[in-house]
Design an enzyme around this catalytic site. Structure first.
Site, PDB file in Angstrom:
ATOM      1  N   PRO A  21     -17.190   3.591  15.656  1.00 53.43           N
ATOM      2  CA  PRO A  21     -16.303   4.669  16.109  1.00 53.43           C
ATOM      3  C   PRO A  21     -17.016   6.008  16.001  1.00 53.43           C
ATOM      4  O   PRO A  21     -18.155   6.068  15.540  1.00 53.43           O
ATOM      5  CB  PRO A  21     -15.167   4.603  15.091  1.00 53.43           C
ATOM      6  N   THR A  33     -10.156   9.387  14.235  1.00 51.52           N
ATOM      7  CA  THR A  33     -11.179   8.421  14.587  1.00 51.52           C
ATOM      8  C   THR A  33     -10.597   7.349  15.495  1.00 51.52           C
ATOM      9  O   THR A  33      -9.407   7.367  15.801  1.00 51.52           O
ATOM     10  CB  THR A  33     -11.788   7.827  13.294  1.00 51.52           C
ATOM     11  N   ASN A  34     -11.439   6.438  15.940  1.00 47.83           N
ATOM     12  CA  ASN A  34     -11.012   5.315  16.759  1.00 47.83           C
ATOM     13  C   ASN A  34     -11.158   4.036  15.958  1.00 47.83           C
ATOM     14  O   ASN A  34     -11.989   3.962  15.057  1.00 47.83           O
ATOM     15  CB  ASN A  34     -11.902   5.193  18.003  1.00 47.83           C
ATOM     16  N   ARG A  35     -10.430   3.004  16.320  1.00 49.91           N
ATOM     17  CA  ARG A  35     -10.576   1.716  15.655  1.00 49.91           C
ATOM     18  C   ARG A  35     -11.794   0.995  16.210  1.00 49.91           C
ATOM     19  O   ARG A  35     -11.853   0.702  17.393  1.00 49.91           O
ATOM     20  CB  ARG A  35      -9.321   0.869  15.861  1.00 49.91           C
TER      21      ARG A  35
END
Ligand code: CTP
Ligand code: CA
Length: 224
Positions: A21, A33-35
């Site tokens: 991420p 954030t992103n997974r």
């Protein structure tokens, strides 16, 4: 397990990979954030290295060991990922963008930790769009062979084809998220100018090896 009989289908080639991420700071202690576990990207980096390629891996914040023989550069934000990728891009023959890049970042990062003031008021975040790393690399003069990834929750083939066209890249690898996030298994759909080819559900390490074989076929078939 080191397989000494791994076919060196990428011998003499170089591959730049983004993985994991990105983390976009709100203040010194918070961010969005992103997974992404980074598992697929790291497995691909390892598979490319075992296939004989020189591999550079630009990684967002992940909890994974560096695959043997791979040069790793750690970054946090999408902008830092772009700054690490851009000067290296044309020095590699292949660019594989597996990173789950945050599409937006907070417009401002507070210098100090944002404090509650006791009034119950909540802060409002304003966002700025992040640069598209893959599209930026694909638009360079003499770009590397660009491979994109697309995690979609529906209409896999349709979205993958549209994304491939929009980013002007030769190959996109689609998978159904978020069911696969953090898992050791996945199933992939490879979409290029010839059509679509499915790599059925398997461990990510096995899929990475299959993807490398598919990549080698496409690189060998190029006329340029
Ligand atoms: N990508 C990138 N930089 C970004 C956004 C995406 O390099 N700022 C790359 C990803 O690493 C992936 C591909 O582009 O290889 C597709 O990412 P995805 O998030 O699926 O596509 P987007 O263009 O961001 O579209 P959306 O999220 O709206 O579906
Ligand atoms: Ca996105």
């Amino acid at each position: 397990l080191v397989n000494h009989f791994t076919p060196k289908v990428l011998a003499g080639r170089s591959v730049l990979i983004t993985a994991g991420p990105t983390f976009e700071a709100i203040d010194p202690v918070r961010g969005i954030t992103n997974r992404s576990s980074g598992k697929m990207g790291f497995a691909i980096a390892q598979a490319c290295e075992r296939a004989g390629a020189r591999v550079t891996l630009v990684a967002g914040p992940v909890a994974l060991p560096t695959p043997a023989g791979v040069e790793r550069i750690d970054v946090q934000s999408a902008q830092a990922m772009l700054d690490a990728v851009l000067p290296r891009a044309t020095g590699h023959e292949v660019f594989i963008a597996t990173a789950a890049v945050a599409d937006w970042r907070p417009a401002h990062c507070a210098e100090h930790k944002i404090k509650k003031d006791g009034s119950g008021q909540t802060p409002t975040l304003a966002f700025t769009e992040n640069p598209d790393i893959l599209a930026t690399v694909a638009a360079l003069p003499n770009p590397p062979y660009c491979v994109g990834f697309a995690a979609e929750s529906e209409k896999l083939l349709e979205h993958a084809q549209a994304k491939r066209a929009r980013k002007r890249i030769p190959l996109i690898v689609a998978n159904l998220g978020p069911a696969t996030f953090g898992q050791d298994d996945n199933a992939l759909l490879l979409v290029d100018a010839e059509g679509a080819r499915e790599l059925p559900r398997a461990p990510k390490t096995e899929l990475a090896t299959q993807l490398v074989a598919e990549l080698a076929l496409r690189l060998n078939a190029r006329t340029t």
